[in-house]
Design a protein around this motif. Structure first.
Motif, PDB file in Angstrom:
ATOM      1  N   MET A   1       0.844  -1.184   0.000  1.00 24.88           N
ATOM      2  CA  MET A   1       0.000   0.000   0.000  1.00 24.88           C
ATOM      3  C   MET A   1       0.893   1.253   0.000  1.00 24.88           C
ATOM      4  O   MET A   1       1.847   1.337   0.751  1.00 24.88           O
ATOM      5  CB  MET A   1      -0.892   0.014   1.231  1.00 24.88           C
ATOM      6  N   TYR A   2       0.525   2.192  -0.852  1.00 26.07           N
ATOM      7  CA  TYR A   2       1.278   3.435  -0.951  1.00 26.07           C
ATOM      8  C   TYR A   2       0.455   4.603  -0.419  1.00 26.07           C
ATOM      9  O   TYR A   2      -0.759   4.639  -0.560  1.00 26.07           O
ATOM     10  CB  TYR A   2       1.676   3.702  -2.407  1.00 26.07           C
ATOM     11  N   ASP A   3       1.159   5.552   0.182  1.00 27.38           N
ATOM     12  CA  ASP A   3       0.541   6.757   0.716  1.00 27.38           C
ATOM     13  C   ASP A   3       0.691   7.862  -0.337  1.00 27.38           C
ATOM     14  O   ASP A   3       1.815   8.266  -0.660  1.00 27.38           O
ATOM     15  CB  ASP A   3       1.245   7.161   2.015  1.00 27.38           C
ATOM     16  N   TYR A   4      -0.427   8.328  -0.863  1.00 27.48           N
ATOM     17  CA  TYR A   4      -0.410   9.323  -1.929  1.00 27.48           C
ATOM     18  C   TYR A   4      -0.750  10.738  -1.452  1.00 27.48           C
ATOM     19  O   TYR A   4      -1.178  11.576  -2.236  1.00 27.48           O
ATOM     20  CB  TYR A   4      -1.367   8.907  -3.049  1.00 27.48           C
ATOM     21  N   GLN A   5      -0.521  11.030  -0.175  1.00 27.73           N
ATOM     22  CA  GLN A   5      -0.831  12.360   0.344  1.00 27.73           C
ATOM     23  C   GLN A   5      -0.014  13.451  -0.360  1.00 27.73           C
ATOM     24  O   GLN A   5      -0.543  14.509  -0.694  1.00 27.73           O
ATOM     25  CB  GLN A   5      -0.608  12.418   1.861  1.00 27.73           C
ATOM     26  N   LYS A   6       1.263  13.188  -0.589  1.00 27.44           N
ATOM     27  CA  LYS A   6       2.097  14.177  -1.290  1.00 27.44           C
ATOM     28  C   LYS A   6       1.594  14.373  -2.716  1.00 27.44           C
ATOM     29  O   LYS A   6       1.532  15.491  -3.218  1.00 27.44           O
ATOM     30  CB  LYS A   6       3.558  13.739  -1.273  1.00 27.44           C
ATOM     31  N   LEU A   7       1.226  13.287  -3.375  1.00 32.86           N
ATOM     32  CA  LEU A   7       0.667  13.381  -4.728  1.00 32.86           C
ATOM     33  C   LEU A   7      -0.608  14.210  -4.727  1.00 32.86           C
ATOM     34  O   LEU A   7      -0.790  15.071  -5.590  1.00 32.86           O
ATOM     35  CB  LEU A   7       0.403  11.987  -5.297  1.00 32.86           C
ATOM     36  N   LEU A   8      -1.473  13.977  -3.766  1.00 32.49           N
ATOM     37  CA  LEU A   8      -2.726  14.735  -3.695  1.00 32.49           C
ATOM     38  C   LEU A   8      -2.460  16.229  -3.530  1.00 32.49           C
ATOM     39  O   LEU A   8      -3.148  17.059  -4.127  1.00 32.49           O
ATOM     40  CB  LEU A   8      -3.605  14.208  -2.557  1.00 32.49           C
ATOM     41  N   GLY A   9      -1.440  16.578  -2.749  1.00 32.03           N
ATOM     42  CA  GLY A   9      -1.064  17.989  -2.597  1.00 32.03           C
ATOM     43  C   GLY A   9      -0.563  18.583  -3.902  1.00 32.03           C
ATOM     44  O   GLY A   9      -0.914  19.719  -4.250  1.00 32.03           O
ATOM     45  N   LEU A  10       0.247  17.825  -4.628  1.00 32.92           N
ATOM     46  CA  LEU A  10       0.753  18.301  -5.918  1.00 32.92           C
ATOM     47  C   LEU A  10      -0.374  18.445  -6.938  1.00 32.92           C
ATOM     48  O   LEU A  10      -0.371  19.389  -7.737  1.00 32.92           O
ATOM     49  CB  LEU A  10       1.822  17.351  -6.454  1.00 32.92           C
ATOM     50  N   ASP A  55       7.209  18.977 -12.272  1.00 34.24           N
ATOM     51  CA  ASP A  55       8.603  19.420 -12.322  1.00 34.24           C
ATOM     52  C   ASP A  55       9.455  18.722 -11.261  1.00 34.24           C
ATOM     53  O   ASP A  55      10.228  19.367 -10.547  1.00 34.24           O
ATOM     54  CB  ASP A  55       8.684  20.943 -12.186  1.00 34.24           C
ATOM     55  N   LEU A  56       9.297  17.403 -11.179  1.00 31.31           N
ATOM     56  CA  LEU A  56      10.104  16.617 -10.252  1.00 31.31           C
ATOM     57  C   LEU A  56      11.455  16.365 -10.909  1.00 31.31           C
ATOM     58  O   LEU A  56      11.532  15.884 -12.031  1.00 31.31           O
ATOM     59  CB  LEU A  56       9.406  15.291  -9.927  1.00 31.31           C
ATOM     60  N   LYS A  57      12.524  16.705 -10.223  1.00 32.12           N
ATOM     61  CA  LYS A  57      13.860  16.669 -10.824  1.00 32.12           C
ATOM     62  C   LYS A  57      14.610  15.362 -10.593  1.00 32.12           C
ATOM     63  O   LYS A  57      15.385  14.939 -11.425  1.00 32.12           O
ATOM     64  CB  LYS A  57      14.709  17.827 -10.279  1.00 32.12           C
ATOM     65  N   SER A  58      14.408  14.740  -9.451  1.00 32.26           N
ATOM     66  CA  SER A  58      15.236  13.582  -9.119  1.00 32.26           C
ATOM     67  C   SER A  58      14.396  12.334  -8.876  1.00 32.26           C
ATOM     68  O   SER A  58      13.191  12.403  -8.639  1.00 32.26           O
ATOM     69  CB  SER A  58      16.061  13.883  -7.865  1.00 32.26           C
ATOM     70  N   ALA A  59      15.083  11.208  -8.898  1.00 37.75           N
ATOM     71  CA  ALA A  59      14.414   9.939  -8.615  1.00 37.75           C
ATOM     72  C   ALA A  59      13.880   9.914  -7.190  1.00 37.75           C
ATOM     73  O   ALA A  59      12.821   9.344  -6.928  1.00 37.75           O
ATOM     74  CB  ALA A  59      15.383   8.788  -8.844  1.00 37.75           C
ATOM     75  N   SER A  60      14.587  10.556  -6.275  1.00 35.69           N
ATOM     76  CA  SER A  60      14.123  10.572  -4.883  1.00 35.69           C
ATOM     77  C   SER A  60      12.825  11.366  -4.736  1.00 35.69           C
ATOM     78  O   SER A  60      11.970  11.017  -3.915  1.00 35.69           O
ATOM     79  CB  SER A  60      15.198  11.112  -3.942  1.00 35.69           C
ATOM     80  N   GLU A  61      12.655  12.413  -5.542  1.00 34.77           N
ATOM     81  CA  GLU A  61      11.389  13.157  -5.525  1.00 34.77           C
ATOM     82  C   GLU A  61      10.246  12.294  -6.056  1.00 34.77           C
ATOM     83  O   GLU A  61       9.157  12.291  -5.497  1.00 34.77           O
ATOM     84  CB  GLU A  61      11.503  14.445  -6.353  1.00 34.77           C
ATOM     85  N   VAL A  62      10.503  11.573  -7.125  1.00 32.38           N
ATOM     86  CA  VAL A  62       9.499  10.673  -7.694  1.00 32.38           C
ATOM     87  C   VAL A  62       9.148   9.592  -6.677  1.00 32.38           C
ATOM     88  O   VAL A  62       7.973   9.285  -6.459  1.00 32.38           O
ATOM     89  CB  VAL A  62       9.988  10.054  -9.018  1.00 32.38           C
ATOM     90  N   ASP A  63      10.166   9.036  -6.036  1.00 30.66           N
ATOM     91  CA  ASP A  63       9.938   8.011  -5.015  1.00 30.66           C
ATOM     92  C   ASP A  63       9.060   8.539  -3.884  1.00 30.66           C
ATOM     93  O   ASP A  63       8.157   7.849  -3.410  1.00 30.66           O
ATOM     94  CB  ASP A  63      11.260   7.515  -4.434  1.00 30.66           C
ATOM     95  N   ALA A  64       9.316   9.762  -3.444  1.00 34.76           N
ATOM     96  CA  ALA A  64       8.554  10.347  -2.343  1.00 34.76           C
ATOM     97  C   ALA A  64       7.083  10.528  -2.710  1.00 34.76           C
ATOM     98  O   ALA A  64       6.205  10.434  -1.851  1.00 34.76           O
ATOM     99  CB  ALA A  64       9.166  11.682  -1.932  1.00 34.76           C
ATOM    100  N   VAL A  65       6.805  10.770  -3.987  1.00 36.60           N
ATOM    101  CA  VAL A  65       5.434  11.007  -4.433  1.00 36.60           C
ATOM    102  C   VAL A  65       4.698   9.698  -4.728  1.00 36.60           C
ATOM    103  O   VAL A  65       3.542   9.533  -4.335  1.00 36.60           O
ATOM    104  CB  VAL A  65       5.423  11.917  -5.694  1.00 36.60           C
ATOM    105  N   PHE A  66       5.360   8.761  -5.397  1.00 38.30           N
ATOM    106  CA  PHE A  66       4.678   7.564  -5.892  1.00 38.30           C
ATOM    107  C   PHE A  66       4.983   6.262  -5.144  1.00 38.30           C
ATOM    108  O   PHE A  66       4.256   5.293  -5.294  1.00 38.30           O
ATOM    109  CB  PHE A  66       4.993   7.357  -7.380  1.00 38.30           C
ATOM    110  N   PHE A  67       6.063   6.236  -4.365  1.00 38.59           N
ATOM    111  CA  PHE A  67       6.458   4.978  -3.741  1.00 38.59           C
ATOM    112  C   PHE A  67       6.649   5.095  -2.231  1.00 38.59           C
ATOM    113  O   PHE A  67       7.442   4.365  -1.642  1.00 38.59           O
ATOM    114  CB  PHE A  67       7.737   4.456  -4.406  1.00 38.59           C
ATOM    115  N   ASN A  68       5.899   5.993  -1.608  1.00 36.97           N
ATOM    116  CA  ASN A  68       5.946   6.158  -0.162  1.00 36.97           C
ATOM    117  C   ASN A  68       5.023   5.132   0.478  1.00 36.97           C
ATOM    118  O   ASN A  68       3.809   5.201   0.347  1.00 36.97           O
ATOM    119  CB  ASN A  68       5.521   7.586   0.206  1.00 36.97           C
ATOM    120  N   LYS A  69       5.613   4.159   1.145  1.00 33.84           N
ATOM    121  CA  LYS A  69       4.826   3.083   1.773  1.00 33.84           C
ATOM    122  C   LYS A  69       4.065   3.618   2.987  1.00 33.84           C
ATOM    123  O   LYS A  69       4.563   4.465   3.708  1.00 33.84           O
ATOM    124  CB  LYS A  69       5.743   1.936   2.221  1.00 33.84           C
ATOM    125  N   GLN A  70       2.871   3.068   3.179  1.00 25.49           N
ATOM    126  CA  GLN A  70       2.069   3.450   4.360  1.00 25.49           C
ATOM    127  C   GLN A  70       2.600   2.763   5.577  1.00 25.49           C
ATOM    128  O   GLN A  70       3.100   1.704   5.580  1.00 25.49           O
ATOM    129  CB  GLN A  70       0.607   3.068   4.166  1.00 25.49           C
TER     130      GLN A  70
END
Length: 70
Positions: A1-10, A55-70
């Motif tokens: 399960m992934y937490d999409y709170q950051k995605l929802l904010g974006l 405008d996500l620049k790095s893989a770590s930014e993408v990870d934080a948005v799409f692959f943040n585990k709950q």
């Protein structure tokens, strides 16, 4: 399960509504809702479009948005 709170904010910040975000990805709102509820997964092309849209620049930014585990 992934937490999409950051995605929802974006989504709110850059697109205003989930419907606008879904349209930018080329998917329907029902499909987007199933992804946000962890019923289906985001596809690679949707993540790449989102990276450009938000405008996500790095893989770590993408990870934080799409692959943040709950």
């Amino acid at each position: 399960m992934y937490d999409y709170q950051k995605l929802l904010g974006l989504i709110k910040e850059h697109c205003g509504t989930q419907a606008n975000y879904a349209k930018a990805l080329g998917i329907g709102t029902t499909t987007l809702n199933s992804r946000l509820k962890n019923q289906t997964f985001f596809k690679q092309n949707e993540i790449l479009k989102s990276k450009e849209l938000f405008d996500l620049k790095s893989a770590s930014e993408v990870d934080a948005v799409f692959f943040n585990k709950q």
